[in-house]
Design a protein around this motif. Structure first.
Motif, PDB file in Angstrom:
ATOM      1  N   GLY A   9     -13.964  91.645  -1.939  1.00 19.06           N
ATOM      2  CA  GLY A   9     -14.739  90.500  -1.487  1.00 19.06           C
ATOM      3  C   GLY A   9     -14.781  90.386   0.032  1.00 19.06           C
ATOM      4  N   ILE A  10     -13.633  90.637   0.677  1.00 19.85           N
ATOM      5  CA  ILE A  10     -13.581  90.591   2.137  1.00 19.85           C
ATOM      6  C   ILE A  10     -14.466  91.686   2.744  1.00 19.85           C
ATOM      7  N   LEU A  11     -14.436  92.881   2.157  1.00 19.02           N
ATOM      8  CA  LEU A  11     -15.239  93.987   2.670  1.00 19.02           C
ATOM      9  C   LEU A  11     -16.730  93.654   2.606  1.00 19.02           C
ATOM     10  N   VAL A  12     -17.176  93.133   1.473  1.00 24.80           N
ATOM     11  CA  VAL A  12     -18.592  92.796   1.327  1.00 24.80           C
ATOM     12  C   VAL A  12     -18.987  91.670   2.283  1.00 24.80           C
ATOM     13  N   THR A  13     -18.125  90.659   2.400  1.00 28.04           N
ATOM     14  CA  THR A  13     -18.436  89.519   3.264  1.00 28.04           C
ATOM     15  C   THR A  13     -18.552  89.934   4.723  1.00 28.04           C
ATOM     16  N   LEU A  14     -17.614  90.747   5.194  1.00 25.32           N
ATOM     17  CA  LEU A  14     -17.650  91.170   6.598  1.00 25.32           C
ATOM     18  C   LEU A  14     -18.837  92.083   6.874  1.00 25.32           C
ATOM     19  N   VAL A  15     -19.128  92.974   5.961  1.00 28.69           N
ATOM     20  CA  VAL A  15     -20.244  93.890   6.168  1.00 28.69           C
ATOM     21  C   VAL A  15     -21.566  93.135   6.250  1.00 28.69           C
ATOM     22  N   ALA A  33     -20.518  88.991  12.877  1.00 27.02           N
ATOM     23  CA  ALA A  33     -21.376  88.741  14.039  1.00 27.02           C
ATOM     24  C   ALA A  33     -21.545  89.989  14.904  1.00 27.02           C
ATOM     25  N   ASP A  34     -20.504  90.813  14.977  1.00 26.28           N
ATOM     26  CA  ASP A  34     -20.566  92.009  15.822  1.00 26.28           C
ATOM     27  C   ASP A  34     -21.300  93.127  15.076  1.00 26.28           C
ATOM     28  N   ARG A  35     -22.445  93.553  15.589  1.00 30.01           N
ATOM     29  CA  ARG A  35     -23.235  94.604  14.963  1.00 30.01           C
ATOM     30  C   ARG A  35     -23.368  95.806  15.891  1.00 30.01           C
ATOM     31  N   SER A  36     -22.292  96.122  16.588  1.00 30.31           N
ATOM     32  CA  SER A  36     -22.339  97.236  17.531  1.00 30.31           C
ATOM     33  C   SER A  36     -22.240  98.563  16.788  1.00 30.31           C
ATOM     34  N   GLY A  37     -22.631  99.622  17.477  1.00 33.67           N
ATOM     35  CA  GLY A  37     -22.528 100.952  16.896  1.00 33.67           C
ATOM     36  C   GLY A  37     -23.829 101.413  16.253  1.00 33.67           C
ATOM     37  N   ARG A  38     -23.765 102.629  15.735  1.00 32.56           N
ATOM     38  CA  ARG A  38     -24.950 103.227  15.119  1.00 32.56           C
ATOM     39  C   ARG A  38     -25.311 102.510  13.826  1.00 32.56           C
ATOM     40  N   VAL A  83     -19.263  97.498  12.570  1.00 34.81           N
ATOM     41  CA  VAL A  83     -18.857  96.473  11.607  1.00 34.81           C
ATOM     42  C   VAL A  83     -18.190  97.106  10.398  1.00 34.81           C
ATOM     43  N   LEU A  84     -18.630  98.297  10.002  1.00 37.82           N
ATOM     44  CA  LEU A  84     -18.015  98.966   8.862  1.00 37.82           C
ATOM     45  C   LEU A  84     -16.582  99.377   9.168  1.00 37.82           C
ATOM     46  N   GLY A 135     -10.953  98.527   8.397  1.00 41.12           N
ATOM     47  CA  GLY A 135      -9.614  98.386   8.961  1.00 41.12           C
ATOM     48  C   GLY A 135      -8.914  97.143   8.459  1.00 41.12           C
ATOM     49  N   LEU A 136      -9.641  96.022   8.357  1.00 42.36           N
ATOM     50  CA  LEU A 136      -9.038  94.777   7.881  1.00 42.36           C
ATOM     51  C   LEU A 136      -8.634  94.886   6.427  1.00 42.36           C
ATOM     52  N   VAL A 137      -9.499  95.479   5.597  1.00 39.54           N
ATOM     53  CA  VAL A 137      -9.202  95.604   4.170  1.00 39.54           C
ATOM     54  C   VAL A 137      -8.014  96.542   3.944  1.00 39.54           C
ATOM     55  N   LEU A 138      -8.005  97.681   4.615  1.00 35.13           N
ATOM     56  CA  LEU A 138      -6.894  98.618   4.451  1.00 35.13           C
ATOM     57  C   LEU A 138      -5.581  98.026   4.949  1.00 35.13           C
ATOM     58  N   ARG A 139      -5.649  97.259   6.039  1.00 36.08           N
ATOM     59  CA  ARG A 139      -4.429  96.629   6.553  1.00 36.08           C
ATOM     60  C   ARG A 139      -3.908  95.592   5.569  1.00 36.08           C
ATOM     61  N   MET A 140      -4.816  94.837   4.934  1.00 35.34           N
ATOM     62  CA  MET A 140      -4.381  93.853   3.947  1.00 35.34           C
ATOM     63  C   MET A 140      -3.702  94.535   2.764  1.00 35.34           C
ATOM     64  N   LEU A 141      -4.271  95.641   2.294  1.00 33.21           N
ATOM     65  CA  LEU A 141      -3.667  96.365   1.178  1.00 33.21           C
ATOM     66  C   LEU A 141      -2.316  96.970   1.582  1.00 33.21           C
TER      67      LEU A 141
END
Length: 266
Positions: free
Chosen positions: A76-82, A86-91, A105-106, A111-117
């Motif tokens: 759920g966190i992964l889908v919400t952040l993607v 707000a930050d849409r930097s990068g390719r 953003v990906l 990184g946030l999801v893997l760190r939580m796990l």
């Protein structure tokens, strides 16, 4: 029924370690990983956790059964952040109308999801391999925790299975009175919220009665209490804590060497 009993093989080498040592190792391993935002370090940490799982005597299917709420929350966190970051930097990777997924953003979401796990899995492993009574005894003897806190923790573990039973009783009682949501999703949501509130009220009442009963039995007194089972903190337990710190530091070192390290502060 929800179970809080250990599910590890009793002869597993790390499952036999002191409960306080396992808890300290989990905290050390998790605390080091909080220092970075990149996906490399937590990915390595998850690989390490899964690799040492047989040493704790836990089957991977059992771990998945215990960790499914964490996995669902991570998805759920992964889908919400993607979708809403707000930050849409990068390719730009995906652009479909209002949905814009970029490389930056990906990586941040991953990184946030893997760190939580990586932070959650050690705790799941510890409590899946530890008897609640042994944990309370070890907290009193080795961590010098107050008896009131340790026995309260034990009581909380023992009362967890009652939550599912009470949920079923409340649901059956409401169904017997004709309260049923049918196929209406909004009615199901309202029924879920009201049932959860009733369960919360019941849990608070039970906790209040338990606290009064513990005070009546002298748990609030300053008199030292004895324990029935001796919990020894050995050299092997200390090595487990040190090893957890070394492995977490190695994951960070690999992230730094690869140039992906992103400090949490700074």
């Amino acid at each position: 029924m929800i179970s809080v009993e250990p599910v590890a093989a009793p002869g597993a080498p790390l499952a036999r370690r002191n409960p306080v040592a396992k808890l300290a190792a989990a905290l050390v391993f998790s605390f080091v990983l909080i220092a970075t935002l990149d996906p490399v370090a937590p990915a390595i940490a998850i690989a390490i956790e899964l690799a040492v799982l047989p040493l704790f005597g836990i089957r991977y299917r059992v771990l998945a059964g215990r960790a499914w709420p964490v996995l669902a929350g991570a998805a759920g966190i992964l889908v919400t952040l993607v979708l809403f970051a707000a930050d849409r930097s990068g390719r730009v990777l995906v652009e479909a109308g209002p949905v814009l997924v970029t490389e930056g953003v990906l990586l941040t979401a991953l990184g946030l999801v893997l760190r939580m796990l990586a932070v959650a899995l050690p705790g799941i492993i510890v409590f899946a391999t530890t008897d609640p009574t042994d944990l309370a005894d070890a907290l009193i003897q080795n961590a010098k925790a107050p008896a009131r806190f340790a026995i309260g923790t034990l009581a909380a573990f023992r009362l967890v299975p009652l939550l599912e039973q009470e949920w079923q009783m409340i649901s059956m009682a409401r169904r017997a009175r004709g309260v049923d949501a049918g196929r209406n999703p909004l009615a199901k949501l309202r029924l879920f919220v009201s049932t959860a509130f009733a369960l919360l009220v019941g849990a608070i009442r039970r906790g209040t009665r338990l606290a009064v009963a513990m005070d009546a039995r002298g748990f609030d007194a300053g008199t030292p209490r004895t324990v029935a089972r001796r919990q020894r903190f050995t050299t092997a337990d200390g090595l487990l804590v040190v090893g957890a710190g070394v492995l977490a530091g190695a994951a960070l070192a690999v992230s730094i060497v690869l140039g992906t390290f992103r400090p949490l502060l700074g």
